[in-house]
Design a protein around this motif. Structure first.
Motif, PDB file in Angstrom:
ATOM      1  N   GLN A 106       0.865  -1.312   0.064  1.00  0.00           N
ATOM      2  CA  GLN A 106       0.219   0.025  -0.306  1.00  0.00           C
ATOM      3  C   GLN A 106       0.979   1.300   0.007  1.00  0.00           C
ATOM      4  N   ALA A 107       1.921   1.166   0.516  1.00  0.00           N
ATOM      5  CA  ALA A 107       2.917   2.477   0.787  1.00  0.00           C
ATOM      6  C   ALA A 107       3.462   2.541  -0.410  1.00  0.00           C
ATOM      7  N   HIS A 108       3.780   1.581  -1.298  1.00  0.00           N
ATOM      8  CA  HIS A 108       4.406   1.602  -2.731  1.00  0.00           C
ATOM      9  C   HIS A 108       3.287   2.528  -3.695  1.00  0.00           C
ATOM     10  N   LYS A 109       2.350   2.098  -3.454  1.00  0.00           N
ATOM     11  CA  LYS A 109       1.154   2.411  -4.398  1.00  0.00           C
ATOM     12  C   LYS A 109       0.974   3.837  -3.873  1.00  0.00           C
ATOM     13  N   ILE A 110       0.712   4.355  -2.729  1.00  0.00           N
ATOM     14  CA  ILE A 110       0.657   5.865  -2.162  1.00  0.00           C
ATOM     15  C   ILE A 110       1.623   6.847  -3.027  1.00  0.00           C
ATOM     16  N   ILE A 111       2.865   6.367  -2.895  1.00  0.00           N
ATOM     17  CA  ILE A 111       3.982   7.011  -3.264  1.00  0.00           C
ATOM     18  C   ILE A 111       4.170   7.187  -4.780  1.00  0.00           C
ATOM     19  N   VAL A 112       4.006   6.092  -5.457  1.00  0.00           N
ATOM     20  CA  VAL A 112       3.827   6.181  -7.143  1.00  0.00           C
ATOM     21  C   VAL A 112       2.758   6.831  -7.571  1.00  0.00           C
ATOM     22  N   GLU A 113       1.663   6.887  -7.013  1.00  0.00           N
ATOM     23  CA  GLU A 113       0.409   7.377  -7.354  1.00  0.00           C
ATOM     24  C   GLU A 113       0.058   8.863  -6.950  1.00  0.00           C
ATOM     25  N   GLY A 114       1.125   9.050  -6.293  1.00  0.00           N
ATOM     26  CA  GLY A 114       0.989  10.582  -5.447  1.00  0.00           C
ATOM     27  C   GLY A 114       1.073  11.652  -6.203  1.00  0.00           C
ATOM     28  N   LYS A 115       1.150  12.898  -5.744  1.00  0.00           N
ATOM     29  CA  LYS A 115       0.747  14.162  -6.438  1.00  0.00           C
ATOM     30  C   LYS A 115       2.170  14.636  -7.106  1.00  0.00           C
ATOM     31  N   TYR A 116       3.059  14.385  -6.372  1.00  0.00           N
ATOM     32  CA  TYR A 116       4.557  14.703  -6.961  1.00  0.00           C
ATOM     33  C   TYR A 116       5.294  13.488  -7.875  1.00  0.00           C
ATOM     34  N   PRO A 117       6.078  13.840  -8.732  1.00  0.00           N
ATOM     35  CA  PRO A 117       6.506  12.784  -9.540  1.00  0.00           C
ATOM     36  C   PRO A 117       7.747  12.205  -8.659  1.00  0.00           C
ATOM     37  N   ILE A 118       8.023  10.703  -8.664  1.00  0.00           N
ATOM     38  CA  ILE A 118       9.047  10.366  -7.787  1.00  0.00           C
ATOM     39  C   ILE A 118      10.428  10.211  -8.528  1.00  0.00           C
ATOM     40  N   THR A 119      11.406  10.296  -7.613  1.00  0.00           N
ATOM     41  CA  THR A 119      12.657   9.912  -7.973  1.00  0.00           C
ATOM     42  C   THR A 119      13.492   8.793  -7.103  1.00  0.00           C
ATOM     43  N   MET A 120      14.287   8.488  -7.209  1.00  0.00           N
ATOM     44  CA  MET A 120      14.855   7.134  -6.252  1.00  0.00           C
ATOM     45  C   MET A 120      15.865   7.670  -5.136  1.00  0.00           C
ATOM     46  N   LEU A 121      15.719   7.141  -3.954  1.00  0.00           N
ATOM     47  CA  LEU A 121      16.588   7.531  -2.972  1.00  0.00           C
ATOM     48  C   LEU A 121      18.197   7.560  -3.366  1.00  0.00           C
ATOM     49  N   GLY A 122      18.571   6.305  -3.779  1.00  0.00           N
ATOM     50  CA  GLY A 122      19.887   6.309  -4.142  1.00  0.00           C
ATOM     51  C   GLY A 122      20.074   6.050  -5.612  1.00  0.00           C
ATOM     52  N   GLY A 123      21.406   5.718  -5.927  1.00  0.00           N
ATOM     53  CA  GLY A 123      21.508   5.424  -7.359  1.00  0.00           C
ATOM     54  C   GLY A 123      21.972   6.374  -8.182  1.00  0.00           C
ATOM     55  N   GLU A 124      22.450   6.135  -9.562  1.00  0.00           N
ATOM     56  CA  GLU A 124      23.136   7.402 -10.399  1.00  0.00           C
ATOM     57  C   GLU A 124      22.123   8.751 -10.389  1.00  0.00           C
TER      58      GLU A 124
END
Length: 491
Positions: free
Chosen positions: A53-71
């Protein structure tokens, strides 16, 4: 053989009481393809409903997502190289365990030798880093402020650096939030992660909120940590004032009357009149006698914790079988391991319906009550800040109710000092797991200072430090509230 129709015996009458489970069943659906990708695992525990459910809330949220880590993510991270520690009694290299990052004023686990085969300076943490426990109890998060800056921590701790310094408070708040922490501890399929590696952060989505929101949240977090530093400074000042007034040397420099000073082991004798029915050598350690003798020479008076001028009562709650419930049905409950944390929540919740009477009579906390761990690790000491009021602490924590506010802070400072700690530890008993009880706490010596103005100042410094810790907690909660309302659940 069944005689007659017994079905009527199972009809529930309107007067029947219905018991509602305090832990409602959590459920979700898993697609066949998802199950196959997860190794065809059928155990419910392998799929975390709340994480999905948490993943869904973030992915479908108001703001675009980025990743916490990675390039292209917001952070870089690393852990230290493994090494074999060479422990010594004392050195210039105190080392801290990952679990202590949550303590508001951490103490070292021990000291390592300068010849330890590792780059010791590479183990130091630096101001502005976010620290995360990555094994054992994983996902605990702290921020390096003045208190932790430059300290040496175990290799098994994730150090997170934000690419943009203005993102530090925002990233910290996200990792502390219920949604962010839940995502951190699982992967996109809801499977629980048992160890966090730096590359795992590249799979953690985080809302890429506008800079103005990031700054708003970040400023609250940074101010919270500034207040924690200020509270620690006040505590250190109060302890130094106590030492100066009582002319206490460093505890290692305390003159101890050993029976044979050049012996390879510590030897001492004890008069029969001083035995107090204790035959264990740890109770009669000479350094304790040296401390008490010193206090008697430099204090106006040495009394005990049980003196009515010092405390109203010392409470040792009885043991009981605990019933844990969901947050909605219980009260915050924590034990000795969380005693030194600013916010020991998100742990367990004790059932209100099952333990309400016991909680009100023995377990719930009151402001400025002094808490001391009584088993396992003996003598960890804290004073209850305002935000802990009516929370519930374990029966493994002793409560000292100060006689009044004029003595509460001073008593806390004395028991928190290394001298007070020695006086507490002497009462420990038990061959494997150490214990102390309320009778022991009542007998702990407490000095009354000759200079009452100094004693009042020490008291006020401690109480002011406690208020700053409450304010620090309040600011962090405000930051998490803004994150929830204006970022994670924003429409």
């Amino acid at each position: 053989m069944v005689n007659g129709n017994l079905a009527h015996q199972f009809v529930v009458s309107p007067e029947s009481k219905v018991t509602i489970d305090e832990m409602p069943v959590k459920w979700c659906t898993i697609s066949l393809s998802e199950m196959v990708k997860r190794g065809k695992r059928l155990e419910a525990s392998f799929y975390d409903v709340e994480a999905k459910q948490a993943h869904k809330i973030i992915v479908e949220g108001k703001y675009p997502i980025t990743m916490l880590g990675g390039e292209k993510g917001l952070t870089t991270s690393y852990t230290g190289a493994r090494f074999k520690r060479i422990w010594v009694e004392k050195s210039e290299y105190p080392i801290y365990q990952p679990s202590t990052i949550m303590d508001i004023k951490p103490t070292p686990d021990g000291y390592i030798s300068a010849i330890t085969d590792t780059n010791i300076d590479a183990l130091r943490v630096s101001k502005g880093q976010i620290l995360m426990t990555c094994s054992g109890t994983i996902g605990k998060v702290s921020l390096v402020s003045n208190t932790l800056d430059g300290l040496i921590f175990s290799h098994d701790l994730l150090r997170i650096n934000c690419k943009n310094v203005n993102d530090v408070g925002y990233v910290y708040a996200f990792l502390k939030s219920k949604i962010g922490n839940k995502i951190l501890l699982t992967n996109s399929y809801g499977a629980v992660i048992t160890h966090i590696e730096p590359e795992h952060l590249a799979t953690v989505p985080i809302p890429n909120a506008p800079d103005v929101l990031k700054q708003k949240i970040g400023n609250l977090i940074l101010r919270s940590y500034t207040l924690r530093d200020e509270s620690n400074d006040l505590i250190n000042t109060a302890i130094k004032m106590l030492m100066d007034e009582l002319q206490l040397p460093k505890i290692d420099d305390m003159v101890v009357n050993y029976f044979k000073k050049d012996a390879s082991v510590q030897t001492f004798n004890v008069k029969l009149s001083d035995m107090e029915y204790r035959l264990d050598a740890s109770y009669h350690v000479p350094v304790v006698d040296a401390i008490i003798d010193h206090l008697k020479r430099h204090a106006a008076e040495v009394t005990i914790v049980g003196d009515k001028r010092i405390s109203k009562s010392v409470i040792l709650p009885g043991r009981f079988k605990r019933v844990y419930v969901d947050e909605r049905y219980g009260r915050v409950f924590f034990g000795g391991k969380q005693l030194l944390e600013l916010d020991p929540t998100n742990t367990k919740y004790l059932s209100v319906s099952q333990h309400d009477k016991r909680m009100k009579e023995e377990l719930e906390l009151k402001e400025n009550t002094i808490l001391i761990t009584r088993s396992g690790t003996i003598g960890k000491t804290a004073v209850v800040p305002k935000h802990w009021v009516n929370w519930v602490a374990s029966e493994d924590i002793l409560r000292i109710v100060p006689a009044n506010e004029d003595i509460a802070g001073y008593l806390y400072i004395f028991l928190l000092s290394e001298y007070g700690a020695k006086l507490i530890e002497r009462y420990a008993y038990g061959s494997v797991i150490s214990h102390i009880d309320d009778a022991h706490i009542r007998q702990i010596p407490v000095p009354i200072l000759k200079n009452h103005d100094i004693q009042e100042k020490i008291n006020s410094l401690a109480l002011e430090a406690n208020k700053k810790r409450y304010e620090a907690y309040r600011l962090e909660q405000k930051a998490l509230e803004v994150l929830d309302k204006e970022v994670i659940y924003a429409k």
